[in-house]
Design a protein around this motif. Structure first.
Motif, PDB file in Angstrom:
ATOM      1  N   LEU A  18      86.297  37.820  75.419  1.00 17.11           N
ATOM      2  CA  LEU A  18      85.111  38.632  75.152  1.00 17.11           C
ATOM      3  C   LEU A  18      84.370  38.081  73.947  1.00 17.11           C
ATOM      4  N   VAL A  19      83.063  37.894  74.104  1.00 13.33           N
ATOM      5  CA  VAL A  19      82.208  37.430  73.022  1.00 13.33           C
ATOM      6  C   VAL A  19      81.105  38.458  72.835  1.00 13.33           C
ATOM      7  N   GLU A  20      81.049  39.050  71.639  1.00 12.75           N
ATOM      8  CA  GLU A  20      80.020  40.050  71.355  1.00 12.75           C
ATOM      9  C   GLU A  20      78.680  39.356  71.157  1.00 12.75           C
ATOM     10  N   LEU A  21      77.641  39.938  71.760  1.00  7.75           N
ATOM     11  CA  LEU A  21      76.295  39.376  71.657  1.00  7.75           C
ATOM     12  C   LEU A  21      75.547  40.012  70.497  1.00  7.75           C
ATOM     13  N   LYS A  22      74.691  39.229  69.855  1.00  9.00           N
ATOM     14  CA  LYS A  22      73.832  39.775  68.809  1.00  9.00           C
ATOM     15  C   LYS A  22      72.708  40.552  69.478  1.00  9.00           C
ATOM     16  N   SER A  23      72.329  41.666  68.890  1.00  6.92           N
ATOM     17  CA  SER A  23      71.261  42.477  69.492  1.00  6.92           C
ATOM     18  C   SER A  23      69.898  41.903  69.114  1.00  6.92           C
ATOM     19  N   ASP A  24      68.984  41.927  70.092  1.00  2.00           N
ATOM     20  CA  ASP A  24      67.608  41.485  69.878  1.00  2.00           C
ATOM     21  C   ASP A  24      66.736  42.720  69.749  1.00  2.00           C
ATOM     22  N   GLU A  25      66.587  43.208  68.534  1.00  2.00           N
ATOM     23  CA  GLU A  25      65.859  44.456  68.306  1.00  2.00           C
ATOM     24  C   GLU A  25      64.351  44.304  68.505  1.00  2.00           C
ATOM     25  N   ASP A  26      63.808  43.114  68.310  1.00  2.00           N
ATOM     26  CA  ASP A  26      62.368  42.894  68.411  1.00  2.00           C
ATOM     27  C   ASP A  26      61.906  42.651  69.841  1.00  2.00           C
ATOM     28  N   GLU A  27      62.824  42.530  70.767  1.00  2.00           N
ATOM     29  CA  GLU A  27      62.498  42.080  72.122  1.00  2.00           C
ATOM     30  C   GLU A  27      61.610  43.055  72.900  1.00  2.00           C
ATOM     31  N   ASN A  28      61.884  44.357  72.787  1.00  2.00           N
ATOM     32  CA  ASN A  28      61.170  45.311  73.630  1.00  2.00           C
ATOM     33  C   ASN A  28      60.995  46.630  72.881  1.00  2.00           C
ATOM     34  N   ASP A  29      59.761  47.171  72.876  1.00  2.00           N
ATOM     35  CA  ASP A  29      59.485  48.431  72.179  1.00  2.00           C
ATOM     36  C   ASP A  29      60.173  49.617  72.843  1.00  2.00           C
ATOM     37  N   ALA A  30      60.454  49.528  74.149  1.00  2.00           N
ATOM     38  CA  ALA A  30      61.076  50.631  74.877  1.00  2.00           C
ATOM     39  C   ALA A  30      62.570  50.738  74.579  1.00  2.00           C
ATOM     40  N   VAL A  31      63.156  49.709  73.964  1.00  2.00           N
ATOM     41  CA  VAL A  31      64.584  49.685  73.654  1.00  2.00           C
ATOM     42  C   VAL A  31      64.773  50.069  72.189  1.00  2.00           C
ATOM     43  N   THR A  32      65.556  51.140  71.955  1.00  2.00           N
ATOM     44  CA  THR A  32      65.805  51.582  70.582  1.00  2.00           C
ATOM     45  C   THR A  32      67.103  51.030  70.017  1.00  2.00           C
ATOM     46  N   ASN A  33      68.042  50.694  70.901  1.00  2.00           N
ATOM     47  CA  ASN A  33      69.325  50.154  70.465  1.00  2.00           C
ATOM     48  C   ASN A  33      69.862  49.260  71.571  1.00  2.00           C
ATOM     49  N   SER A  34      70.533  48.195  71.187  1.00  2.00           N
ATOM     50  CA  SER A  34      71.012  47.249  72.186  1.00  2.00           C
ATOM     51  C   SER A  34      72.374  46.709  71.773  1.00  2.00           C
ATOM     52  N   SER A  35      73.237  46.521  72.759  1.00  2.00           N
ATOM     53  CA  SER A  35      74.561  45.971  72.512  1.00  2.00           C
ATOM     54  C   SER A  35      74.992  45.197  73.749  1.00  2.00           C
ATOM     55  N   GLY A  36      75.736  44.133  73.539  1.00  2.00           N
ATOM     56  CA  GLY A  36      76.146  43.352  74.697  1.00  2.00           C
ATOM     57  C   GLY A  36      77.407  42.562  74.447  1.00  2.00           C
ATOM     58  N   VAL A  37      77.977  42.089  75.544  1.00  2.00           N
ATOM     59  CA  VAL A  37      79.194  41.294  75.477  1.00  2.00           C
ATOM     60  C   VAL A  37      79.197  40.314  76.647  1.00  2.00           C
ATOM     61  N   GLN A  38      79.819  39.173  76.434  1.00  2.00           N
ATOM     62  CA  GLN A  38      80.023  38.217  77.520  1.00  2.00           C
ATOM     63  C   GLN A  38      81.514  38.193  77.849  1.00  2.00           C
ATOM     64  N   PHE A  39      81.803  38.281  79.145  1.00  2.00           N
ATOM     65  CA  PHE A  39      83.159  38.082  79.652  1.00  2.00           C
ATOM     66  C   PHE A  39      83.201  36.624  80.095  1.00  2.00           C
ATOM     67  N   LEU A  40      83.753  35.743  79.278  1.00  2.00           N
ATOM     68  CA  LEU A  40      83.792  34.321  79.610  1.00  2.00           C
ATOM     69  C   LEU A  40      85.116  33.992  80.284  1.00  2.00           C
ATOM     70  N   PHE A  41      85.015  33.535  81.519  1.00  2.00           N
ATOM     71  CA  PHE A  41      86.212  33.207  82.281  1.00  2.00           C
ATOM     72  C   PHE A  41      86.896  31.978  81.687  1.00  2.00           C
ATOM     73  N   GLN A  42      88.214  32.024  81.689  1.00  2.00           N
ATOM     74  CA  GLN A  42      89.025  30.925  81.183  1.00  2.00           C
ATOM     75  C   GLN A  42      89.765  30.277  82.343  1.00  2.00           C
ATOM     76  N   LYS A  43      90.217  29.070  82.136  1.00  2.00           N
ATOM     77  CA  LYS A  43      91.018  28.405  83.171  1.00  2.00           C
ATOM     78  C   LYS A  43      92.280  29.220  83.398  1.00  2.00           C
ATOM     79  N   SER A  44      92.628  29.389  84.664  1.00  2.00           N
ATOM     80  CA  SER A  44      93.847  30.138  84.977  1.00  2.00           C
ATOM     81  C   SER A  44      95.057  29.230  84.783  1.00  2.00           C
ATOM     82  N   LYS A  45      96.212  29.837  84.776  1.00  2.00           N
ATOM     83  CA  LYS A  45      97.448  29.074  84.589  1.00  2.00           C
ATOM     84  C   LYS A  45      97.723  28.120  85.742  1.00  2.00           C
ATOM     85  N   THR A  46      97.064  28.360  86.877  1.00  2.00           N
ATOM     86  CA  THR A  46      97.253  27.475  88.029  1.00  2.00           C
ATOM     87  C   THR A  46      96.407  26.214  87.896  1.00  2.00           C
TER      88      THR A  46
END
Length: 127
Positions: A18-46
């Motif tokens: 999991l990688v937490e994303l930085k919020s882009d507060e200036d991106e959109n006036d309709a958005v008052t708060n923003s939060s995000g995360v990336q689920f980055l897949f890793q190589k499996s044991k196989t």
């Protein structure tokens, strides 16, 4: 907490980081708060070997691995609180490039889990 609690399993067949994303507060006036995360897949044991690969593909795959490392892909989830009080949840593929094997089952598991969390959140808001 749902995604980071070690006691709660999401049922993913692919390990993720999991990688937490930085919020882009200036991106959109309709958005008052923003939060995000990336689920980055890793190589499996196989070693990422697919059931569809044959011996020739395996040999070619080993050569390609030496030449270039392909990203494993992932799912980016962005949650925006809108100025009207509603939430906007966006899930999209990330870290994809040519040669990346799409992990549809793991992507679907993440999206299904998000739906469950959103249903629970909506019920909580009504109480």
């Amino acid at each position: 907490k749902f995604f980071t609690d070690p006691d709660k399993s999401m049922g993913l067949t692919t390990p993720v980081v999991l990688v937490e994303l930085k919020s882009d507060e200036d991106e959109n006036d309709a958005v008052t708060n923003s939060s995000g995360v990336q689920f980055l897949f890793q190589k499996s044991k196989t070693g990422g070997r697919s059931a569809y690969q044959d011996k020739d593909d395996e040999k070619n795959s080993e050569k390609e691995k030496k030449e270039d490392v392909v990203k494993e892909g992932g799912v980016e989830v962005q949650v925006n609180q809108l100025s009207n009080g509603n939430l906007s949840v966006i899930a999209k593929r990330c870290e994809i490039e040519e040669g990346t094997m799409v992990k549809e089952m793991s992507e679907q598991t993440i999206v299904d889990s998000l739906r469950k969390v959103m249903v629970a959140w909506k019920k909580e808001q009504l109480v």
